[in-house]
Design a protein around this motif. Structure first.
Motif, PDB file in Angstrom:
ATOM      1  N   UNK A  60       0.806  -1.220   0.000  1.00  0.00           N
ATOM      2  CA  UNK A  60       0.000   0.000   0.000  1.00  0.00           C
ATOM      3  C   UNK A  60       0.839   1.270   0.000  1.00  0.00           C
ATOM      4  N   UNK A  61       2.141   1.126   0.208  1.00  0.00           N
ATOM      5  CA  UNK A  61       3.012   2.300   0.230  1.00  0.00           C
ATOM      6  C   UNK A  61       2.801   3.178   1.438  1.00  0.00           C
ATOM      7  N   UNK A  62       2.235   2.607   2.507  1.00  0.00           N
ATOM      8  CA  UNK A  62       1.927   3.406   3.686  1.00  0.00           C
ATOM      9  C   UNK A  62       2.885   3.079   4.819  1.00  0.00           C
ATOM     10  N   UNK A  63       3.531   4.111   5.366  1.00  0.00           N
ATOM     11  CA  UNK A  63       4.334   3.973   6.576  1.00  0.00           C
ATOM     12  C   UNK A  63       4.492   5.354   7.184  1.00  0.00           C
ATOM     13  N   UNK A  64       4.316   5.424   8.500  1.00  0.00           N
ATOM     14  CA  UNK A  64       4.621   6.642   9.245  1.00  0.00           C
ATOM     15  C   UNK A  64       5.195   6.224  10.585  1.00  0.00           C
ATOM     16  N   UNK A  65       6.230   6.903  11.021  1.00  0.00           N
ATOM     17  CA  UNK A  65       6.939   6.518  12.235  1.00  0.00           C
ATOM     18  C   UNK A  65       6.034   6.549  13.450  1.00  0.00           C
ATOM     19  N   UNK A  66       6.057   5.478  14.224  1.00  0.00           N
ATOM     20  CA  UNK A  66       5.366   5.363  15.496  1.00  0.00           C
ATOM     21  C   UNK A  66       6.374   4.833  16.504  1.00  0.00           C
ATOM     22  N   UNK A  67       6.729   5.600  17.558  1.00  0.00           N
ATOM     23  CA  UNK A  67       7.777   5.154  18.484  1.00  0.00           C
ATOM     24  C   UNK A  67       7.463   3.834  19.175  1.00  0.00           C
ATOM     25  N   UNK A  68       6.195   3.450  19.243  1.00  0.00           N
ATOM     26  CA  UNK A  68       5.845   2.160  19.852  1.00  0.00           C
ATOM     27  C   UNK A  68       6.485   0.994  19.100  1.00  0.00           C
ATOM     28  N   UNK A  69       6.733   1.197  17.794  1.00  0.00           N
ATOM     29  CA  UNK A  69       7.251   0.119  16.953  1.00  0.00           C
ATOM     30  C   UNK A  69       8.651   0.433  16.418  1.00  0.00           C
ATOM     31  N   UNK A 226      21.175  13.471   7.122  1.00  0.00           N
ATOM     32  CA  UNK A 226      20.469  13.188   5.873  1.00  0.00           C
ATOM     33  C   UNK A 226      19.770  11.841   5.901  1.00  0.00           C
ATOM     34  N   UNK A 227      20.453  10.822   6.419  1.00  0.00           N
ATOM     35  CA  UNK A 227      19.847   9.486   6.521  1.00  0.00           C
ATOM     36  C   UNK A 227      18.622   9.526   7.422  1.00  0.00           C
ATOM     37  N   UNK A 228      18.763  10.189   8.558  1.00  0.00           N
ATOM     38  CA  UNK A 228      17.655  10.294   9.515  1.00  0.00           C
ATOM     39  C   UNK A 228      16.468  11.013   8.875  1.00  0.00           C
ATOM     40  N   UNK A 229      16.742  12.139   8.196  1.00  0.00           N
ATOM     41  CA  UNK A 229      15.665  12.929   7.587  1.00  0.00           C
ATOM     42  C   UNK A 229      14.936  12.124   6.515  1.00  0.00           C
ATOM     43  N   UNK A 230      15.681  11.412   5.684  1.00  0.00           N
ATOM     44  CA  UNK A 230      15.057  10.635   4.602  1.00  0.00           C
ATOM     45  C   UNK A 230      14.180   9.526   5.162  1.00  0.00           C
ATOM     46  N   UNK A 235      10.847   9.011   3.183  1.00  0.00           N
ATOM     47  CA  UNK A 235      11.359   9.445   1.875  1.00  0.00           C
ATOM     48  C   UNK A 235      10.587  10.669   1.357  1.00  0.00           C
ATOM     49  N   UNK A 236      10.289  11.564   2.291  1.00  0.00           N
ATOM     50  CA  UNK A 236       9.642  12.824   1.929  1.00  0.00           C
ATOM     51  C   UNK A 236       8.127  12.802   1.968  1.00  0.00           C
ATOM     52  N   UNK A 237       7.516  11.640   2.191  1.00  0.00           N
ATOM     53  CA  UNK A 237       6.053  11.556   2.203  1.00  0.00           C
ATOM     54  C   UNK A 237       5.463  12.201   3.454  1.00  0.00           C
ATOM     55  N   UNK A 238       6.205  12.211   4.559  1.00  0.00           N
ATOM     56  CA  UNK A 238       5.738  12.813   5.810  1.00  0.00           C
ATOM     57  C   UNK A 238       6.819  13.739   6.365  1.00  0.00           C
ATOM     58  N   UNK A 239       7.057  14.863   5.706  1.00  0.00           N
ATOM     59  CA  UNK A 239       8.180  15.726   6.095  1.00  0.00           C
ATOM     60  C   UNK A 239       8.081  16.261   7.517  1.00  0.00           C
ATOM     61  N   UNK A 240       6.873  16.372   8.059  1.00  0.00           N
ATOM     62  CA  UNK A 240       6.709  16.903   9.413  1.00  0.00           C
ATOM     63  C   UNK A 240       7.354  16.005  10.466  1.00  0.00           C
ATOM     64  N   UNK A 241       7.534  14.688  10.137  1.00  0.00           N
ATOM     65  CA  UNK A 241       8.102  13.759  11.114  1.00  0.00           C
ATOM     66  C   UNK A 241       9.573  14.050  11.384  1.00  0.00           C
ATOM     67  N   UNK A 247      10.776  14.456  19.822  1.00  0.00           N
ATOM     68  CA  UNK A 247       9.930  14.597  21.014  1.00  0.00           C
ATOM     69  C   UNK A 247       8.947  13.440  21.187  1.00  0.00           C
ATOM     70  N   UNK A 248       8.453  12.891  20.081  1.00  0.00           N
ATOM     71  CA  UNK A 248       7.540  11.750  20.180  1.00  0.00           C
ATOM     72  C   UNK A 248       8.247  10.535  20.779  1.00  0.00           C
ATOM     73  N   UNK A 249       9.460  10.281  20.317  1.00  0.00           N
ATOM     74  CA  UNK A 249      10.220   9.128  20.823  1.00  0.00           C
ATOM     75  C   UNK A 249      10.549   9.302  22.301  1.00  0.00           C
ATOM     76  N   UNK A 250      11.024  10.500  22.670  1.00  0.00           N
ATOM     77  CA  UNK A 250      11.371  10.755  24.068  1.00  0.00           C
ATOM     78  C   UNK A 250      10.133  10.635  24.952  1.00  0.00           C
TER      79      UNK A 250
END
Length: 535
Positions: A60-69, A226-230, A235-241, A247-250
């Motif tokens: 589905x091409x869907x992924x967004x960072x979630x600190x739980x995982x 750069x690696x972290x940002x990408x 890969x730019x789909x959720x630039x706000x992350x 802060x979310x991870x902490x």
């Protein structure tokens, strides 16, 4: 056999057992232990979730960072493997097995750089190859083996940079750090320990910065950033992350630390060392004691030498003879490496003892420096002890990794039970299955794509009337919130998952230590199968 022929035979044996051949044999052993029967056991609860998210990313091409995982690297790598080789348990575990094997291989460049002698390198490689925790978590789709491999790469990159001063090693260090931070939130512990020791080396002038270190440092940081940002921006789909993941991870993991959701005493990991890594743990204690003792002898010798220099100097001054200037002692990089490993080991033990979230897989981050410390002053006698005592490691390894059944081991936490194979066989034979429970993992992973159409997830217990129209052939409910019976169905209870139960074994710890038996903790499912004969 004559004396001459016996001597010739001994020489041929010695040549055939060269360092390189022995090391290669250990490397092959490590690969076999990690790749053999890689899908012998069902996915662990967490593995199923990681594989499911990777599959969703692929399809589905869907992924967004979630600190739980944890971080994104695992999901992109696993999705890539699924794209190349198909989605399965075995494919999901291929990269962890490869990285776990390469951790053993990386001992060789450490030896070639002169930080380990031959015996130390062989024993360190052997311990890494057959350590129960190293093997188990190299056959496991979690982020920790990614971190461990990248930690070793970072260590080698920093060593090479300070020895050779070449910018490529600063870039490699930045890449390893960036990928590590993109793997899991405990990578900053590694970076903090490494940075603190580098500052100590610079302060004591044991190492010096290269001429263009500012340029190299900036490049390394840019690569890391750069690696972290990408990866964190998908890969730019959720630039706000890029701005919110820290802060979310902490926030999330500090809450888990305070909550102690999976808590334990400060000596939690010491128990694991005693259960699974006893020879390594014992040799690490001996190695630390030997290092301290050697340091005391050096200090006593230095004090004695200072007294002699002072006395000689006074006599020479009184006699108007020039006073010789004592040369600085040569820098012993092997000794300094083991000093670093002891510091690394102690700080890691302290950090993970403090962290409130106590889980088995975090032991590997403490085990890596501990293995190096265990090889300190590796005489032939100690090497023989290490090899012979490795039988303990092999026996523990075999039980946790290669027994195709539910095993009562603390290293196994919330592992999906082999009972689920029978449950899935019932689902396969049905036309439709109702999941009337919030306990259903790993079923979403094993019933993905077109197979998902067989399952209806309700997330809770529902009214019995839903099963009277004959739509469902199988009904699955948690045994904690189940049905006494369902008309037209036969009921049977299965283990969903299992774990070592402290409360059921605390009064028989010595017996448990040797037998690894006793009662386990479980989550159970009640499975109702339509009775065809009564229909």
């Amino acid at each position: 056999m004559s004396g001459t022929s016996a001597a010739g035979f001994a020489i041929r044996i010695q040549k055939s057992l060269s360092f390189e051949r022995l090391f290669f044999f250990i490397f092959v052993l490590a690969a076999v232990l990690r790749f053999a029967f890689l899908d012998l056991k069902l996915f662990h609860h967490d593995e199923a979730i990681h594989a499911w998210f990777s599959y969703k990313l692929l399809t589905e091409g869907t992924y967004i960072y979630d600190p739980s995982y944890h971080g994104p690297l695992l999901y992109y790598v696993t999705a890539g493997m699924f794209a190349l080789f198909g989605d399965s348990d075995l494919v999901g575990r291929l990269v962890p097995a490869f990285l776990g094997t390469m951790v053993v291989a990386l001992v060789y460049p450490l030896y070639r750089l002169g930080y380990l002698d031959r015996m130390q390198a062989l024993v360190a490689a052997l311990f890494l190859a057959i350590s129960p925790n190293m093997v188990y978590f190299s056959r496991f789709l979690r982020n920790d083996i990614f971190i461990l491999f990248l930690t070793f790469v970072l260590l080698l990159a920093l060593i090479l940079y300070f020895e050779r001063g070449q910018v490529r090693y600063a870039v490699l260090a930045g890449l390893a750090a960036g990928l590590g931070i993109s793997s899991k939130e405990n990578m900053p512990i590694v970076l903090g320990i490494f940075a603190a020791y580098i500052l100590y080396l610079l302060w004591t002038q044991k190492v010096k910065l290269p001429k263009r270190w500012i340029r190299d440092f900036v490049l390394g940081v840019l690569v890391m950033g750069g690696v972290i940002a990408v990866l964190y921006s998908s890969f730019g789909a959720n630039p706000e992350r890029v701005l919110t993941w820290v802060p979310d991870a902490i926030g999330h993991w500090w809450a888990m630390h305070e909550q102690e959701r999976l808590g334990g005493p400060f000596f939690f990991y010491i128990i694991f060392f005693l259960l699974y890594e006893l020879p390594i743990f014992a040799l690490a204690i001996v190695g630390t004691a030997q290092f301290i003792q050697k340091g005391r002898k050096k200090a006593e010798t230095a004090v004695q030498s200072l007294h002699e220099v002072v006395e000689t100097s006074l006599a020479q001054v009184n006699g108007h003879v020039p006073v010789p200037v004592a040369a600085d002692p040569p820098f012993d990089k092997k000794e300094e490496f083991f000093r670093f490993c002891i510091v690394w080991m102690v700080l890691s033990l302290v950090a993970y003892a403090y962290i409130g979230e106590k889980v088995p897989w975090l032991i590997v981050h403490q085990l890596l420096p501990l293995i190096f410390v265990a090889t300190y002053a590796m005489t032939k006698k100690k090497a023989v002890i290490a090899v012979v005592s490795s039988i303990f490691l092999v026996l523990a390894l075999w039980h946790v990794a290669y027994v195709p059944a539910d095993v009562n081991e603390p290293i196994v936490q919330v592992q999906n039970s082999e009972d689920m194979r029978e449950v899935m066989a019932l689902i396969d034979a049905s036309n439709a299955t109702a999941i009337a429970s919030d306990r259903y993992w790993p079923l979403p992973w094993y019933y993905r794509g077109e197979r998902a159409e067989k399952l209806s997830y309700y997330g809770r217990k529902i009214e019995e009337s839903n099963f009277r129209d004959g739509k469902f052939d199988v009904v699955i409910a948690s045994d904690q919130d189940s049905y006494d019976s369902l008309p037209g169905f036969e009921k049977k209870t299965y283990n969903l998952n299992y774990w070592f139960s402290w409360y059921d074994n605390k009064d028989r710890l010595l017996q448990y230590y040797f037998l690894r038996d006793g009662k386990m903790g479980n989550m159970k499912l009640d499975v109702f199968t339509r009775n065809v004969t009564s229909a």
